[in-house]
Scaffold this motif. Sequence first.
Motif, PDB file in Angstrom:
ATOM      1  N   HIS A 134       1.523  -1.463   0.014  1.00 52.64           N
ATOM      2  CA  HIS A 134      -0.321   0.343  -0.072  1.00 52.64           C
ATOM      3  C   HIS A 134       0.640   0.941  -0.222  1.00 52.64           C
ATOM      4  O   HIS A 134       2.142   1.143   0.164  1.00 52.64           O
ATOM      5  N   VAL A 135       0.480   2.768  -0.492  1.00 51.42           N
ATOM      6  CA  VAL A 135       0.739   3.634   0.620  1.00 51.42           C
ATOM      7  C   VAL A 135       0.222   4.926   1.049  1.00 51.42           C
ATOM      8  O   VAL A 135      -0.791   3.973   1.564  1.00 51.42           O
ATOM      9  N   LEU A 136       1.312   4.716   1.773  1.00 51.33           N
ATOM     10  CA  LEU A 136       0.730   5.716   3.152  1.00 51.33           C
ATOM     11  C   LEU A 136       1.329   7.561   3.411  1.00 51.33           C
ATOM     12  O   LEU A 136       2.315   7.610   2.773  1.00 51.33           O
ATOM     13  N   ARG A 137       0.026   8.299   2.627  1.00 52.15           N
ATOM     14  CA  ARG A 137      -0.002   9.719   2.827  1.00 52.15           C
ATOM     15  C   ARG A 137      -0.481  10.076   4.188  1.00 52.15           C
ATOM     16  O   ARG A 137      -1.470   9.739   4.477  1.00 52.15           O
ATOM     17  N   VAL A 138       0.498  10.895   4.796  1.00 51.13           N
ATOM     18  CA  VAL A 138      -0.094  11.915   5.697  1.00 51.13           C
ATOM     19  C   VAL A 138       0.457  12.926   5.483  1.00 51.13           C
ATOM     20  O   VAL A 138       1.133  13.505   4.955  1.00 51.13           O
ATOM     21  N   THR A 139      -1.091  14.367   6.055  1.00 51.02           N
ATOM     22  CA  THR A 139      -0.771  15.496   5.316  1.00 51.02           C
ATOM     23  C   THR A 139      -1.149  16.006   6.614  1.00 51.02           C
ATOM     24  O   THR A 139      -1.996  15.964   7.650  1.00 51.02           O
ATOM     25  N   VAL A 140      -0.250  16.829   6.740  1.00 52.40           N
ATOM     26  CA  VAL A 140      -0.419  17.860   7.896  1.00 52.40           C
ATOM     27  C   VAL A 140      -0.695  19.362   7.599  1.00 52.40           C
ATOM     28  O   VAL A 140      -0.241  20.181   6.872  1.00 52.40           O
ATOM     29  N   GLY A 141      -1.594  19.822   8.351  1.00 50.19           N
ATOM     30  CA  GLY A 141      -2.255  21.406   7.593  1.00 50.19           C
ATOM     31  C   GLY A 141      -2.461  21.809   9.274  1.00 50.19           C
ATOM     32  O   GLY A 141      -3.010  21.626   9.900  1.00 50.19           O
ATOM     33  N   LEU A 142      -1.984  23.798   8.886  1.00 50.51           N
ATOM     34  CA  LEU A 142      -1.973  24.419  10.631  1.00 50.51           C
ATOM     35  C   LEU A 142      -3.133  25.919   9.784  1.00 50.51           C
ATOM     36  O   LEU A 142      -2.418  26.643   8.958  1.00 50.51           O
ATOM     37  N   ALA A 143      -4.211  25.800  10.300  1.00 49.62           N
ATOM     38  CA  ALA A 143      -4.506  26.694  10.500  1.00 49.62           C
ATOM     39  C   ALA A 143      -5.673  27.064  11.105  1.00 49.62           C
ATOM     40  O   ALA A 143      -6.179  25.845  12.427  1.00 49.62           O
ATOM     41  N   ARG A 145      -5.654  27.729  14.353  1.00 51.66           N
ATOM     42  CA  ARG A 145      -5.101  27.564  15.531  1.00 51.66           C
ATOM     43  C   ARG A 145      -5.179  26.469  15.893  1.00 51.66           C
ATOM     44  O   ARG A 145      -5.155  25.285  16.819  1.00 51.66           O
ATOM     45  N   THR A 146      -5.024  25.725  14.980  1.00 52.16           N
ATOM     46  CA  THR A 146      -5.578  23.730  14.458  1.00 52.16           C
ATOM     47  C   THR A 146      -4.270  23.177  14.045  1.00 52.16           C
ATOM     48  O   THR A 146      -4.648  23.543  12.502  1.00 52.16           O
ATOM     49  N   LEU A 147      -4.205  22.262  14.370  1.00 51.69           N
ATOM     50  CA  LEU A 147      -3.173  21.413  13.646  1.00 51.69           C
ATOM     51  C   LEU A 147      -4.219  19.722  13.208  1.00 51.69           C
ATOM     52  O   LEU A 147      -4.345  19.113  14.288  1.00 51.69           O
ATOM     53  N   THR A 148      -3.861  19.863  11.700  1.00 47.31           N
ATOM     54  CA  THR A 148      -4.831  18.562  11.580  1.00 47.31           C
ATOM     55  C   THR A 148      -3.693  17.859  10.751  1.00 47.31           C
ATOM     56  O   THR A 148      -3.111  17.895   9.988  1.00 47.31           O
ATOM     57  N   VAL A 149      -3.940  16.328  10.809  1.00 52.97           N
ATOM     58  CA  VAL A 149      -3.322  15.532  10.880  1.00 52.97           C
ATOM     59  C   VAL A 149      -4.543  14.060   9.764  1.00 52.97           C
ATOM     60  O   VAL A 149      -5.402  14.027  10.426  1.00 52.97           O
ATOM     61  N   ARG A 150      -3.875  14.011   8.544  1.00 56.53           N
ATOM     62  CA  ARG A 150      -4.846  13.103   7.507  1.00 56.53           C
ATOM     63  C   ARG A 150      -4.053  12.120   7.880  1.00 56.53           C
ATOM     64  O   ARG A 150      -2.914  12.227   6.997  1.00 56.53           O
ATOM     65  N   ALA A 151      -3.913  10.797   7.561  1.00 60.71           N
ATOM     66  CA  ALA A 151      -3.340   9.786   7.176  1.00 60.71           C
ATOM     67  C   ALA A 151      -4.460   8.770   6.120  1.00 60.71           C
ATOM     68  O   ALA A 151      -5.307   8.834   5.926  1.00 60.71           O
TER      69      ALA A 151
END
Length: 296
Positions: A134-143, A145-151
């Motif tokens: 499989h391919v694992l992608r992790v995307t992190v965003g900051l906006a 005052r919230t850090l969002t982590v999506r896998a």
Amino acid sequence: MHVVTLRDPSSSVAAQFVPDAGMIGTSLSDDGVELLGQRRGLEAYLSAGKTMGIPILYPWANRLGDNTYTAENVTVTVTPGENRVRADPNGLPIHGTLAAYPGWQVIDESTNELSAELDFGADPRLLSSFPYPHVLRVTVGLADRTLTVRATVTPTGERAVPLCFGFHPYLQLPGVARGDWIIETPPLRHLALDDKGLPTGATSPWPATREALGEKSFDDAYDEVPEGAVFAVSGGDRRLEVHFERGYTAAQIFAPPGEDLVCFEPMAAPTDALRRGGFRSARPGEPAVAQFSIRV
């Protein structure tokens, strides 16, 4: 080693991630105040897998009850000390195989977002312990005052991929005594653990709580985490919230004695689910997404 700094365009919140060190989050700060537990630091994570910041626990979170598991009709034997498998003090395989893994590729990088990918199926060492390409992608965003982590887990073969991973955010409130921290949890189901940290099968209701951390310590497991559940720690004029937004139905609360930190760990399945069952899978042609966020 490339350290990526993300900045919230609307506030003084900043975060740092290191793709070359397992895509670990090493800092989350507000106006220069560090909100992640640094513990032994990045060097210990690189050299010995000693966790800090926000590491990914992959492909299984916490420990397995034995060196053999059967999942998606495949029987697998793992060997602590080989192929990036580490052992806990009882000799059980713990936290998967990606601690400080250097093979991540940055896909996209901007002022407040980072996306990196790992082709799990391209490394025979990884496949030896988790033979599900499989391919694992992790995307992190900051906006806001919230850090969002999506896998995102995307199967690349004909075999489904068990989802038993998690993250381990170490949170701290500098300038506030640990005993004065207030922790809040949603309604959950508590999983009894044996002396090796494995579920016994016994469960009990865990009502929504709000209590002072005081001198308490936690290393407790839970499931039946509702989508959108919020865990929080607050003290002084600061409050940190961990939102289990999607795909995380289990949790571990970790607050060890003698350390000024608390963790609300998002987990896609309970501890030892690879052996016991009770996990979801990403099916070929159907990528799976899990997301949590930390609000400052």
